[in-house]
Design a protein around this motif. Structure first.
Motif, short mmCIF file in Angstrom:
data_model
loop_
_atom_site.label_atom_id
_atom_site.label_comp_id
_atom_site.label_asym_id
_atom_site.label_seq_id
_atom_site.Cartn_x
_atom_site.Cartn_y
_atom_site.Cartn_z
N LEU A 8 -1.49 4.03 2.21
CA LEU A 8 -1.54 3.33 3.50
C LEU A 8 -1.31 4.29 4.66
N SER A 9 -0.45 5.27 4.43
CA SER A 9 -0.07 6.20 5.50
C SER A 9 -1.23 7.06 5.98
N LYS A 10 -2.33 7.05 5.24
CA LYS A 10 -3.52 7.77 5.71
C LYS A 10 -4.11 7.11 6.94
N TYR A 11 -3.75 5.82 7.17
CA TYR A 11 -4.37 5.05 8.24
C TYR A 11 -3.36 4.49 9.24
N THR A 12 -2.11 4.31 8.84
CA THR A 12 -1.08 3.78 9.73
C THR A 12 0.28 4.08 9.12
N ALA B 103 3.53 -2.16 6.79
CA ALA B 103 2.82 -1.31 7.76
C ALA B 103 2.27 -2.21 8.86
N ARG B 104 2.27 -1.71 10.10
CA ARG B 104 1.79 -2.49 11.24
C ARG B 104 0.70 -1.72 11.98
N PHE B 105 -0.29 -2.46 12.50
CA PHE B 105 -1.30 -1.87 13.37
C PHE B 105 -1.95 -2.99 14.17
N GLY B 106 -2.97 -2.66 14.93
CA GLY B 106 -3.60 -3.67 15.78
C GLY B 106 -2.92 -3.77 17.13
#
Length: 338
Positions: A32-36, A48-51
């Motif tokens: 997951l840490s590759k993206y967030t 994990a949070r994003f957006g």
């Protein structure tokens, strides 16, 4: 498809029984840490949070990280290991099966099996798990030194490719759900999203869903998409109770689930040419959906299932196309949120 397959294989090769998901959680968090940014909460779930932070709509994407296994209860006077279920292991597949024991060292063993010649005509009778024994080739003294009550055991299985886009492995329930969410995050990483999204790769689903209960309470989402597995067509199972390998994700219809979200998912699938089937249930879903929907003031929740054969055995089978279609369906659905 090869990249997705390798992701699933990495996830399935990491042990993670209920309450002891740390190794699998670390692997998932790294992916997951590759993206967030990702971290582990107090229950061992990956978050994990994003957006768009603080948006009116806050989506939770949940899949459980744990897998079924056994837990050591004691060692008898001959050095045989006694164990019990840690999740819903199918005891019919245990006798004669190779296992991996995660003690002070990683050990191999075999679940003891009585030869049919000595079974007094009772070869069809399957003992309960707590009555079975595991042979690791150790004396009582050696076993006591290397293994303790509470250590975990997994049925030994190596992920393998089958023909076409199908694969087999232990723990595909629900590492394929985890993989679908990671792939969804990858698809959304460059999008200008109108909603906040939190990923929860939750612990302990196979023993009651505690990771989803506590995680959803802390996250406090408005909506949730839960990804799990459901039954794929195979001999001996009525087709109306199953999805189809390669037939796309199964969109859940059940009392705890939000019907308007289901309708929206179906519309999105049709618009994007994503195959799907319906998974209609008359009561609870038996997944994290049931608990997440009741969090705080309530969460509008929808279940998306990936068809899987031979559930809770070391030879579960899925089609990679269904995982990719599940990820695409979630990503397209989220992109449409206003």
């Amino acid at each position: 498809m090869d990249e997705l397959k390798e992701l699933i294989f990495r996830l399935c090769e990491a042990p993670g029984t209920p309450g002891d998901e740390i190794t699998a959680a670390k692997v998932a968090a790294k992916e997951l840490s590759k993206y967030t940014r990702a971290h582990m909460d107090r229950m061992g779930s990956v978050v994990a949070r994003f957006g768009k932070q603080g948006a009116k709509k806050h989506f939770l994407l949940d899949a459980h990280i744990d897998q079924i296994g056994l837990i050591v209860t004691n060692i008898d006077e001959y050095g045989f290991i006694r164990a019990d279920r840690c999740g819903g292991v199918d005891r019919r597949v245990l006798p004669g099966s190779p296992v991996t024991i995660y003690g002070r060292e990683v050990l191999s063993g075999i679940v003891c099996s009585t030869p049919p010649h000595l079974s007094d005509g009772k070869e069809d009778k399957i003992l309960t798990v707590d009555k079975m024994a595991i042979d690791a080739g150790l004396s009582k003294e050696e076993a006591d030194r290397l293994i303790r009550p509470g250590d975990r055991i997994l049925l030994h299985s190596e992920p393998k490719s089958l023909l076409g886009t199908r694969i087999t492995a232990a723990g595909l329930d629900d590492r394929v759900g985890v993989a679908a969410i990671i792939r969804c995050v990858q698809l959304l990483q460059d999008e200008d999203l109108k909603c906040e999204i939190t990923v929860l790769l939750s612990s302990r689903e196979e023993v009651g869903g505690q990771g989803a209960v506590t995680g959803a309470f802390a996250i406090n989402p408005t909506h949730a998409l839960i990804v799990d597995v459901s039954f794929a067509q195979q001999p001996g199972i009525p087709p109306e109770k199953c999805g189809k390998l390669g037939g796309g994700p199964m969109i859940g219809i059940a009392p705890p689930l939000n019907r308007s979200m289901a309708e929206h998912l179906m519309e999105t699938a049709k618009k994007c040419n994503i195959p799907y089937t319906l998974d209609v249930m008359g009561g609870s879903t038996g997944t994290n959906s049931d608990e997440i929907a009741m969090t705080r003031k309530g969460v509008q929740s929808q279940l998306i299932s990936i068809p899987l054969r031979y559930m809770h055995t070391p030879v579960e089978v899925i089609d990679l196309e269904d995982v990719e279609h599940t990820a695409r369906l979630m990503a397209e659905y989220i992109k449409e949120v206003e």
